[in-house]
Design a protein around this motif. Sequence first.
Motif, PDB file in Angstrom:
ATOM      1  N   ASP A  15       0.835  -1.213   0.000  1.00  0.00           N
ATOM      2  CA  ASP A  15       0.000   0.000   0.000  1.00  0.00           C
ATOM      3  C   ASP A  15       0.866   1.259   0.000  1.00  0.00           C
ATOM      4  O   ASP A  15       0.586   2.227  -0.717  1.00  0.00           O
ATOM      5  CB  ASP A  15      -0.922   0.004   1.222  1.00  0.00           C
ATOM      6  CG  ASP A  15      -2.091  -0.961   1.070  1.00  0.00           C
ATOM      7  OD1 ASP A  15      -2.223  -1.577  -0.014  1.00  0.00           O
ATOM      8  OD2 ASP A  15      -2.864  -1.098   2.039  1.00  0.00           O
ATOM      9  N   TYR A  35       2.099   1.867  -3.398  1.00  0.00           N
ATOM     10  CA  TYR A  35       1.103   2.467  -4.296  1.00  0.00           C
ATOM     11  C   TYR A  35       0.969   3.965  -4.037  1.00  0.00           C
ATOM     12  O   TYR A  35       0.938   4.770  -4.971  1.00  0.00           O
ATOM     13  CB  TYR A  35      -0.245   1.768  -4.137  1.00  0.00           C
ATOM     14  CG  TYR A  35      -1.328   2.376  -5.005  1.00  0.00           C
ATOM     15  CD1 TYR A  35      -1.243   2.320  -6.396  1.00  0.00           C
ATOM     16  CD2 TYR A  35      -2.428   3.016  -4.435  1.00  0.00           C
ATOM     17  CE1 TYR A  35      -2.223   2.896  -7.196  1.00  0.00           C
ATOM     18  CE2 TYR A  35      -3.416   3.587  -5.225  1.00  0.00           C
ATOM     19  CZ  TYR A  35      -3.311   3.526  -6.602  1.00  0.00           C
ATOM     20  OH  TYR A  35      -4.278   4.098  -7.396  1.00  0.00           O
ATOM     21  N   ARG A  71      -4.006  -1.780  -8.844  1.00  0.00           N
ATOM     22  CA  ARG A  71      -4.849  -0.611  -9.026  1.00  0.00           C
ATOM     23  C   ARG A  71      -4.685  -0.176 -10.473  1.00  0.00           C
ATOM     24  O   ARG A  71      -3.663  -0.457 -11.098  1.00  0.00           O
ATOM     25  CB  ARG A  71      -4.426   0.541  -8.102  1.00  0.00           C
ATOM     26  CG  ARG A  71      -4.657   0.290  -6.610  1.00  0.00           C
ATOM     27  CD  ARG A  71      -6.128   0.296  -6.236  1.00  0.00           C
ATOM     28  NE  ARG A  71      -6.344   0.155  -4.791  1.00  0.00           N
ATOM     29  CZ  ARG A  71      -6.491  -1.011  -4.153  1.00  0.00           C
ATOM     30  NH1 ARG A  71      -6.434  -2.155  -4.833  1.00  0.00           N
ATOM     31  NH2 ARG A  71      -6.696  -1.051  -2.865  1.00  0.00           N
TER      32      ARG A  71
END
Lengths: 378, 378
Positions: free
Chosen positions: A169, A172, A250
């Motif tokens: 995370d 990202y 994503r």
Amino acid sequence: MSTGEHPAAVPFTTADYAARMARVVDEGRTAGLDGVLVTPGPDLVWLTGYQPTAITERLTMLLLTTDREPTLLVPTLERPDAEAAEGTPATTVADWPDGVDPYDVAQALLRPDGSYGVSDNAWAMHLLGLQAALPATRYQSLTQRLPMLRAVKDDNELARLAAAGAAADATYEEILGVPFGGRRESEVAADLADLLRAHGHEQVDFTVVGSGPNGANPHHEAGERVIEEGDCVVLDFGGLMFGYGSDTSRTVCVGEPTAEIREVHDVVRAAQQAGVDAVRPGVACQEVDRAARRLITEAGYGDRFIHRTGHGIGVTTHEPPYMIEGEEQPLVPGMCFSVEPGIYLAGRFGVRIEDIVAATADGGRRLNNTDHGLRLVE
Amino acid sequence: MSTGEHPAAVPFTTADYAARMARVVDEGRTAGLDGVLVTPGPDLVWLTGYQPTAITERLTMLLLTTDREPTLLVPTLERPDAEAAEGTPATTVADWPDGVDPYDVAQALLRPDGSYGVSDNAWAMHLLGLQAALPATRYQSLTQRLPMLRAVKDDNELARLAAAGAAADATYEEILGVPFGGRRESEVAADLADLLRAHGHEQVDFTVVGSGPNGANPHHEAGERVIEEGDCVVLDFGGLMFGYGSDTSRTVCVGEPTAEIREVHDVVRAAQQAGVDAVRPGVACQEVDRAARRLITEAGYGDRFIHRTGHGIGVTTHEPPYMIEGEEQPLVPGMCFSVEPGIYLAGRFGVRIEDIVAATADGGRRLNNTDHGLRLVE
């Protein structure tokens, strides 16, 4: 952050490994097996912590059988490395020197008419060697017979998976700030790899950057295509942290997306949410796939969602349970897997959104928690 | 040096791959096989140039059978990657989507009572899937039935192996100039890796630095031990260049060696020379092992030479033919393999000397040509 201080880095003990071995023997017995034969790869890592420096043609095999203590059979010259592994003290080590037939050595440790489970990725050469040495033995792959052996994670494993997810995370969040337009996919992929390592990954397994038409190939990695203004870009990246996997996707857009990209992204996002919402103890894995697929089909893109919805994750980034039509295995708290629907418009663009989800008594708990919206990058 | 200009970088053509496939079918037929089944790994690279980005649980298999054209069966979502490989145009590509049983698809392409060779490293899960789908089929590993399939190299392959050997030699010449004493093995190993890459390797597979007692473990890689004055240090390194392997070993000493180190080194050097001298067309592989082993045994170290004398090399760094007692395969011009005797004194030190040797009509041609003497480093 030093590894030693991280809550996920609590070491596994010899007792942990011994307990896993005992569980394998027990579950094998319940499944009608006289034992389980484990060759180098993720099963052996999970059971012993042992990973030979190179997987060679030489037979290395952990024999977990109902009629003797765990035995780790290794080539003589690899014995010192094998003995140095964390879980090896829970086994008896036996070795075979070059020039000796390893199947002769192994067959003395097996029942002539035994029924054994064998690691999925055991070399066919070794299986054929055992079948020839003991023609009355029978074998089934662990995925056939004991597919869920590593599927339910304990608290220490869950902590490692959560740490890997948090690092992905953070990766990202940072990649959103790097330039995309005018750079090659391979350059953005290198940034992803650097960030995963900077956030604690000891191994990077994949850094997919699928821009424009490349995003429509779900297994495209990253190439020399220069990313352009207006491109939809699929990012899918992960690796290992404390020995456990991360895997998140994503889809971003370089500048303003078209209405079609927005629409497709909305469908995938809703499908991904539906997949996560379907996670509950006792629900069959295929229901997660169906929940996600239903929304995509209803939106008219059913034939553009050309892969299963998810896969388990642990010491590998692809393992049972699979979220796929036909998989009737009920979810159990502690199972961890991806939920990653996608839509692929050949020659144009693709969209995929993926989180790792842990099944809990209360439902699905996401181990990836970044924004699911269509983020714009430069 | 640009890759394009290097004589070793002449590309393989679709016709080269088609010829290899035809040869496999022919040699299989001669060996009584209805075909050969090739899964991802070195055999598939050699036959098609195709290397999936990740080897997964999904079945990928090249079917080379006597009764149909070469067929490459791949998961649907990996089809674009498979089609991009150099040798794929020499095959018919078939795919299976997630949710379909790949063994059902494969069995329609096989004879129900056929006898097939299968890649050594094919997953046991896939072999068991085929055995279950077609219970009357029989299988043998390629090492059992067609062990020498990739063993005889053509001129283009020999040029690549020679280029890889020359790059490894240049690496050795330069490593002699770096400091050893006071540095960790892992630091010297990193230097070796950097040098291999600087000299053109696209992949580094191993960089063994076995100092002092670590040199007595033939599969020690490189650790955190600090190299000391007086240490004997085994160096063994290699990787891939233009897709073909290098693998060379030399043993050096940090400052003045003891008389015992000199004596052991002299024995290993003479044994290595004897092994190379034994190479002639028609001579059995085991004679190379025997020639090297005889000198070591006569010097009283027979029980300290605890591995075979050599292994073939090509698109992998370990493949048939093996120079080992019991291997009666005659040498054929074009075979390439290591000659690497060693002596290991547990807890103290080890010595190994290794060259890649090509069998020619006139005898053995070394592809490594650096000094075999005991070189001193700082």
